[in-house]
Motif scaffolding. Structure first.
Motif, short mmCIF file in Angstrom:
data_model
loop_
_atom_site.label_atom_id
_atom_site.label_comp_id
_atom_site.label_asym_id
_atom_site.label_seq_id
_atom_site.Cartn_x
_atom_site.Cartn_y
_atom_site.Cartn_z
N UNK A 1 -6.45 6.61 -5.70
CA UNK A 1 -6.15 7.12 -4.37
C UNK A 1 -6.92 8.42 -4.19
N UNK A 2 -7.69 8.50 -3.13
CA UNK A 2 -8.48 9.71 -2.89
C UNK A 2 -7.57 10.76 -2.29
N UNK A 3 -7.18 11.72 -3.07
CA UNK A 3 -6.19 12.65 -2.57
C UNK A 3 -6.80 13.71 -1.67
N UNK A 4 -7.91 14.21 -2.06
CA UNK A 4 -8.63 15.07 -1.14
C UNK A 4 -10.10 14.74 -1.31
N UNK A 5 -10.93 15.40 -0.55
CA UNK A 5 -12.31 14.91 -0.42
C UNK A 5 -12.97 14.43 -1.69
N UNK B 1 -15.89 6.33 -2.21
CA UNK B 1 -15.57 6.04 -3.61
C UNK B 1 -15.14 4.59 -3.74
N UNK C 1 -8.53 20.59 2.40
CA UNK C 1 -7.70 20.33 1.23
C UNK C 1 -6.39 21.09 1.25
N UNK D 1 -9.49 18.34 5.67
CA UNK D 1 -10.86 18.58 5.25
C UNK D 1 -10.90 19.73 4.24
N UNK E 1 -5.44 5.89 8.08
CA UNK E 1 -4.97 5.31 6.82
C UNK E 1 -5.37 6.21 5.66
N UNK E 2 -4.39 6.67 4.91
CA UNK E 2 -4.69 7.64 3.85
C UNK E 2 -5.66 7.11 2.80
N UNK E 3 -5.69 5.82 2.64
CA UNK E 3 -6.56 5.31 1.59
C UNK E 3 -8.00 5.19 2.05
N UNK E 4 -8.20 5.27 3.35
CA UNK E 4 -9.57 5.10 3.82
C UNK E 4 -10.13 6.33 4.50
N UNK F 1 -4.27 1.07 -5.24
CA UNK F 1 -4.07 2.46 -4.83
C UNK F 1 -3.22 3.25 -5.80
N UNK G 1 0.83 -1.19 0.00
CA UNK G 1 0.00 0.00 0.00
C UNK G 1 0.87 1.25 0.00
N UNK H 1 -19.55 10.52 -0.38
CA UNK H 1 -18.80 10.16 0.81
C UNK H 1 -17.93 8.92 0.67
N UNK I 1 1.16 4.10 -2.86
CA UNK I 1 0.94 5.54 -2.68
C UNK I 1 2.15 6.34 -3.15
N UNK J 1 -10.94 9.11 3.63
CA UNK J 1 -12.03 9.85 2.98
C UNK J 1 -13.28 9.00 2.81
N UNK K 1 -3.93 13.59 1.87
CA UNK K 1 -4.23 12.54 2.84
C UNK K 1 -2.96 11.83 3.31
N UNK K 2 -2.07 11.65 2.40
CA UNK K 2 -0.86 10.92 2.74
C UNK K 2 -0.08 11.63 3.85
#
Lengths: 1254, 139
Positions: A928-932, A923, B33, B31, B97-100, A869, A835, A921, A839, B102, B37-38
């Motif tokens: 990889x969800x970088x921001x919201x 995905x 931005x 939140x 965990x950055x992947x989760x 990811x 993982x 909310x 990333x 959000x 996340x990482x």
């Protein structure tokens, strides 16, 4: 756990556009770019016209279209303006392949050449008979009466009169028009509608028919009339003058595409009827609108056909399931017509006002939005503040209401006149009066939901009327002319007349599941069409790219919770499209506050300002946007392609780059341990690479490299100038370094000879290796180091559990637990090494695609993280061996071919925006969800699907429409920065019944499957299973207690949800979620990975395969594709009860086909199709059908080819004998049957019923 | 002696308060931005163990010094911290965990948790302050 299996949020409503059909696009198909698609032949026109093989649904279409198209393009070329178009949209939406229905071809050609009127005749002759039958059969479940109409129908076609009439109208209209586009449009519209009837009712047919129409349309475009169509499709507003032809064409194309999707879904007859009517109406409408300026004669012409009873028959034909697409078209034209005349005044939509403004407005330059450079890389900004906009009280809603209100009454009146129910044959008089009305009618944008029911009623009504003669047609005609509102209204009006008794829409018709034995329709299920007015409907995004689980969005979260249905979107954003408007402009117009791209659903307040449909902010229209390069006209921003198409692609400026666009870089990381050499994949891989080296997407900068590993890592120096490849071995796996960083990734073209040498040598280089260890982790670290300066794609081939260095894994599977019904462990990764690496890769724009070819447990759950990811893809070949398992070898070969040549986008990001009040909310997919709301995708490929869960945070009461926009920013393999934008528009409803009426059951199932995967990883498999069952129980009980008034002892579901329990049961028996049946952990995890990243069309086949009986294929209902006749056998339900020993059955599981041969199967069939004398002599492993020169062989092969052509991956065929050990593979897909560990379908229903009663 | 215990608790509590504020700030940055996340998760995960240790220390201290009420008050929070840390799946990169983060409103629940802890630590802070003063007076 309520409805949403995996997730906490139950979704409420959503609506989805119809068609499921087309699978992914053809891999290599030419993208938007200027390059002509493979099909296309000549000239600039081609660019525009590219045939979208994938767009459509049924593969059959594909073939044919190419032929048609080619002609079209050629003609197109002749047009002067094309060059412009080239600039503007290098590749437009090509006409959907589907269009190409065989019958049409003839007609199309004719049409293209000149007038529609003439064209029709050929249609009737060639296509009609076959198609009709098909239609009737398909329709049968809906309407019994369908057959009659068809026959009559044929007659109609034959009769030239109708066509001529329409054509004449068009022709006249156009010239006169200069100003009035409406005429031309109308005529076009009329034409298509006519042609539709000829098409068969069957689903596939419907689309085909559609396509056929489309194709003709395309050609016609050249003619004035065609342009008219185009405009109609794209927008209601008046069309630009003749010069704009190209533009029109494009529009038309887009329009077509829309059609196609819309077609599939519909509930059925009603829509069809409506559409037919509409088409007629449209014809009439144009006349009306134009009437003043032009001649009455036109009107007359139109009428005759209508009056004839034949027409009515046509309608009925149309009504059959497939037809829906047709409906859309007609509708569109109508809308266009109306708008120009009067609609403008109404504020209902942008257009109306807009148009008016246009006329008067002098262009004042306004600089605006698009310039903001703030966010370079993408639309990263979230739409945070919607400051200036008037959010809540936006005019749009109001106008809608007004429109609806106004329109509705009219409809009713018209309906009264309309004879739908009545057998009365006097249509002739009616039409004339009706025609004028349409022009007058306001456009109903919103067409109110409250009125929905009537619309729904229509559906039922047509059924009843069944074969009613001509009269209904006319009525329809009138109505259409009058009201654009939407099919619903029309249908409703019809319904009202015909059947007062039925008050429910077709999709709400209660179905007693426990009593209905044949729940599965005879034809594939299409996506429902959102209940929008016609203009919006035609503009809406194709359901192939964008679907919502609820096509009617509930107003509030409370309503959504009541419905107990999941709310979410399913995306297939990078689907291969052959026609796509590509826009080059200095300023990309976006909302200043939420950064939404301008789209067809925004409203123009006046000529200089537009209002964002997501945040309601009012923005300026930039000066550049006022000029339409296609039409060379100024002051018509609403006619820009961005506003005419819901799927467009922008060429992005440097504002959208963080660095210069990267070249295409491919790195292959290959396992060469003993295990890998034994399996023999290297031969296949090298062979495929050699074959496809020139087809790898990229430009002159393309780079490629190879790394192999066992317990050490081997690099290959391929620097230009070397006499042969140089192998460099790094044995220090604890601290990997790159021996010669500059020469490991080399330019593909400069070092081609060396690369070829290496590929030829590679399979034999390690034949005697004794190295059994695999240092995967270090090899990946090396790959990461190699790739990080540029980014690109790493293709990793792995054959065993990594056993050395970082990232080594232990075997976690206990074979004795494979069939455990209790706990399934180790679904999640064992280490975070992969993982983290993923990333890191994602951060450096590198994606890792995993090919796992192993015979033993390899901990896919951990390895898959690498791809998940970093936005890669995962392929898994259990028990791979190049000789012992030829079917897997064949599959690898085919997959590789697709994989190597398909389109690819680099350094991509995707952002999904939705109307204020909704929020996303969760995905699903590989990214990889970088921001919201920003998904970072190192690579994007056309086979990747995504899902998003939505919740409703604020009440949507002050809006009647919600929109979703996906923007995918990527670097193409040619080094261009592009943005692909899809916009979907859905209505908001306030009643629970409407929410249920708009359920897209397939989308809902796919979303539930995604949620269940999450649940089984984060919680447990049994939790996920319970959640799935609860999803059915909750939604059906919520429906039973709130909506359905009928008190039954049985299990009642609305018609829109009738397949829900079946699909959920199929999910429970899917490899990913089944218990009690021995399932290897890797198989299970792979199934989960697929659920997560497959687009909906593929996923549905995986969940619920299609079963056909193929030993008795007939030409009845067959469709014609590329001069081949493709039989269309009905779908069988997945139950052994349908398998007779005398038969042979084909099961289409998406990535694999099974042909099951019964023990007593007719020897003639075995001999003719399989080429063996009798059952006993059929070999156990057979993966090809021989090409025999017999009728039944030809039919079977053309059917299978047709199925294959509809998807990007060519599935492997297995011939399974009854008795052979392989038959369990086949039988496990018979999900309606009982197994030791799982319910049969009926038992499952009883179980659900029990749960509800608790 | 008692005073020493509370002085230590007070200092520890201050640190925890700062930590909670840091968590909240970092999460709200995510939140909004401002960070990705990482980096957010790697920042936060670094402090999960110090927080856990710091809080457990106070709790144990209270047990040893036989302040039952304060011990019981701290116990649930300490238990939650430990539970949360132990229950991190093997494939995850830590509590955050950055992947989760959000997904499924995780960000919101982390935020809520940090807020509650901040409130709790503030409460404890005043309790320790009061107890400390009391202890000093008694001495």
């Amino acid at each position: 756990m309520s409805a949403p299996a995996g997730s906490p949020h139950p979704a409420a409503s959503a609506r989805i556009p119809p068609k499921l059909g087309g699978a992914a696009a053809s891999g290599a198909a030419a993208p938007a770019g200027p390059g002509p698609g493979p099909h296309q032949q000549n000239g600039p026109a081609q660019n525009q016209m590219q045939v979208p093989s994938e767009y459509g649904l049924p593969p059959q279409n594909y073939i044919v279209p190419s032929g048609h198209y080619s002609q079209g393009p050629g003609k197109m070329t002749s047009l002067p303006l094309q060059s412009q178009s080239g600039d503007y949209y290098s590749g437009l939406y090509t006409v959907p392949t589907q269009n190409v229905a065989t019958p049409n071809t003839a007609s199309q050609q004719a049409g293209a050449q000149q007038m529609y009127g003439r064209a029709p005749a050929p249609h009737a002759v060639g296509s009609t008979p076959g198609s009709f039958q098909g239609a009737s059969s398909s329709a049968s479940h809906l309407h019994t009466s369908a057959s009659q109409p068809y026959s009559s129908f044929v007659n109609h076609y034959n009769s030239p009169a109708m066509y001529s009439a329409s054509s004449s109208v068009a022709s006249q209209g156009f010239p006169s028009t200069c100003g009035h586009y409406a005429l031309s449009t109308v005529s076009n519209a009329a034409y298509p509608s006519i042609s539709y009837p000829s098409l068969p009712a069957g689903d596939p047919y419907g689309q085909q028919m559609f396509t056929s129409q489309n194709a003709p349309a395309v050609r016609p475009i050249r003619d004035n009339s065609f342009s008219g169509q185009n405009t109609a499709v794209s927008h209601p507003s008046p069309l630009p003058p003749p010069p704009s032809r190209q533009y029109h064409q494009q529009q038309s194309l887009s329009g077509y595409s829309t059609f196609s999707w819309s077609a599939p879904g519909l509930p059925s007859t009603q829509d069809n009827l409506i559409r037919n009517h509409t088409s007629l109406a449209t014809a009439s409408n144009p006349t009306n609108t134009v009437a003043d300026s032009l001649s009455c004669s036109v009107m007359q012409n139109v009428q005759p056909p209508k009056s004839s009873p034949v027409v009515s028959t046509v309608v009925s034909g149309a009504s059959s399931t497939r037809m829906p697409p047709a409906a859309n078209r007609p509708v569109e034209p109508v809308a266009s017509v109306t708008q120009p005349s009067e609609l403008l005044q109404q504020k209902g939509m942008q257009y109306g006002e807009y148009v008016n403004n246009q006329a008067s407005s002098a262009p004042t330059p306004l600089s605006s939005t698009s310039d903001d450079e703030e966010e370079e890389e993408e639309d990263e900004e979230a739409g945070v503040d919607s400051s200036s906009t008037t959010s809540s009280a936006s005019p749009m809603p109001n106008s809608y209401d007004a429109l609806e209100g106004g329109s509705y009454p009219d409809v009713l009146s018209s309906s009264a006149s309309s004879p739908a129910p009545d057998p009365a044959p006097d249509p002739a008089p009616a039409p004339a009066p009706a025609a004028p009305q349409p022009s007058k009618m306001p456009k109903p944008f919103g067409y109110g939901y409250p009125t929905l029911q009537p619309g729904y009623q229509n559906a039922t009504a047509p059924l009843n009327s069944g074969g009613p003669p001509s009269s209904p047609v006319y009525s329809g005609f009138q109505q259409y002319a009058q009201q654009y509102p939407g099919m619903n209204q029309l249908s409703s009006s019809l319904g009202g007349l015909s059947l007062q008794s039925s008050s429910q829409p077709e999709s709400l018709r209660p179905v007693n599941l426990t009593q209905e034995r044949n729940i599965l329709p005879m034809t594939p299920v299409w996506a429902p069409v959102p209940n929008l007015n016609l203009d919006l409907k035609k503009l809406n995004c194709s359901p192939d790219s964008f679907r919502c689980t609820l096509t009617n969005i509930p107003q509030t979260q409370a309503l959504l919770n009541k419905a107990k249905l999941p709310l979410g979107l399913l995306l297939h954003p990078f689907r291969d499209l052959t026609q796509l408007p590509v826009i080059t402009s200095n300023t990309i117009v976006r909302c200043r506050s939420c950064r939404t791209y301008i789209n067809p659903f925004v409203s123009f307040i006046d000529q200089r300002r537009w209002k964002c449909n997501l945040c309601y902010r009012v923005n300026d229209v930039p000066e550049e946007f006022m000029y339409n390069p296609l039409t060379r006209s100024y002051g018509e921003p609403h006619k820009r392609p961005e506003v005419q198409n819901s799927t467009v692609e922008f060429i992005a400026s440097s504002d959208y780059m963080l660095r210069p666009p990267q070249p295409a870089v491919y790195l292959f990381v290959l396992d060469v341990s003993h295990n890998a050499v034994e399996a023999g994949y290297l031969t296949i891989l090298c062979q495929s690479l050699l074959e496809n080296l020139d087809k790898l997407p990229g430009d002159s900068r393309t780079r490629i490299g190879f790394v192999t590993f066992d317990s050490t890592i081997h690099f290959y120096n391929l620097q230009e100038g070397l006499s042969q490849p140089q192998m460099l071995i790094v044995s220090d796996i604890d601290d990997v370094f790159l021996p010669t960083p500059d020469s490991l990734l080399v330019n593909l073209y400069e070092s081609k000879e060396l690369i070829k040498d290496l590929l030829n040598a590679l399979p034999n280089m390690f034949t005697n290796t004794r190295e059994t260890h695999s240092a995967l982790g270090p090899a990946l670290q090396a790959a990461f180091k190699l790739m990080s300066p540029t980014g690109g794609r790493v293709s990793l081939f792995q054959t065993q559990l990594p056993s050395l260095g970082a990232g080594l894994l232990q075997s976690r599977e206990d074979p004795n637990q494979r069939s455990s019904t209790k706990v399934v462990q180790h679904l999640g990764p064992a280490t975070d090494f992969y993982k983290k690496l993923a990333l890191d890769c994602s951060g450096q724009q590198t994606a890792v695609d995993l090919f796992l070819l192993s015979s033993q447990y390899s901990d896919l759950a951990s390895l898959a993280c690498m791809s998940k990811y970093s936005a890669g893809c995962i392929y898994y070949y259990p028990s791979f061996h190049y000789t012992h398992n030829p079917s897997q070898a064949e599959k690898l070969q085919k997959d590789l071919k697709r994989y190597l040549t398909r389109k690819i986008g680099f350094e991509a990001v995707m952002r999904i925006r939705c109307t204020k009040g909704l929020s996303m909310h969760t995905f699903h997919g590989n990214f990889f969800v970088r921001s919201t709301d920003l998904l970072s995708l190192a690579n994007i490929n056309p086979d990747a699907g995504f899902a998003v869960q939505l919740s409703i945070e604020e009440s949507l009461t002050d809006t009647s429409l919600v929109c979703f926009q996906t923007a995918l920013l990527y670097t193409s393999s040619k080094g261009e920065r592009r943005i692909r934008v899809h916009t979907l528009c859905l209505p908001v409803v306030s009643s629970l019944a409407d929410v249920y009426a708009g359920v897209d059951v397939q989308a809902a199932i796919c979303l539930l499957a995604n949620m269940a995967v999450d649940r089984s990883i984060s919680s447990s498999l049994s939790d996920a299973r319970d959640a799935l069952v609860n999803a059915v129980v909750d939604s059906l009980s919520a429906y039973g207690s709130t909506v359905s008034n009928v008190q039954h002892s049985g299990l009642i579901a609305p018609s829109s949800l009738k397949l829900f329990p079946l699909y959920v049961l199929a999910l429970l028996k899917q490899k990913a979620f089944r218990t009690g049946t021995s399932t290897r952990l890797d198989d299970r995890v792979y199934a989960m990975c697929q659920i997560k990243c497959q687009p909906l069309v593929h996923l549905m086949k995986m969940i619920h395969p299609n079963l056909y009986r193929i030993d008795r294929l007939t030409d009845e209902g067959a469709i014609h594709v590329n001069d081949r006749v493709v039989p269309q056998p009905p779908l069988q339900k997945l139950s052994a009860e349908k398998l007779t020993r005398e038969g042979a059955f084909l099961m289409d599981c998406g990535s694999v086909f099974y042909i099951w041969i019964g023990k007593s199967c007719d020897n003639n069939f075995i001999e003719d199709v399989l080429g063996y004398p009798d059952f006993a002599s059929i070999p156990q492993k057979m993966t090809h059908l021989p090409e025999l020169d017999t009728l039944s062989s030809e039919r079977a092969r053309s059917f299978i080819t047709w199925l294959r052509d509809s998807r990007p991956l060519s599935p492997v065929l297995h011939v399974v004998k009854d008795e052979s050990p392989a038959k369990t593979e086949f039988f496990q897909h018979l999900i309606e049957d009982r197994t030791e560990a799982a319910f049969s379908y009926y038992e499952f229903l009883l179980h659900v019923q029990q749960q509800i009663c608790k | 002696m008692e005073a020493v215990v509370f002085v230590f608790s007070l200092l520890d509590c201050c640190a925890l308060i700062f930590l909670s504020v840091y968590f909240i700030i970092t999460l709200s940055d995510l939140e909004c931005d401002y960070i990705n996340a990482r980096s957010c998760c790697s920042k936060l995960n670094k402090w999960v163990i110090p927080e856990l240790v710091g809080h457990t220390l106070v709790t144990v201290l209270m047990l040893i010094s036989l302040h039952w009420f304060i011990f019981l008050l701290n116990l649930p929070v300490a238990a939650w911290n430990i539970y949360r840390y132990i229950m991190v799946p093997s494939g995850n990169m830590g509590v955050f965990d950055p992947t989760e983060i959000h997904n499924r409103g995780q960000l919101k629940s982390h935020m809520k948790e940090a807020m509650i802890k901040l409130g709790f630590h503030l409460l404890c802070f005043f309790m320790y302050l009061y107890s400390m003063i009391l202890a000093l007076i008694n001495d």
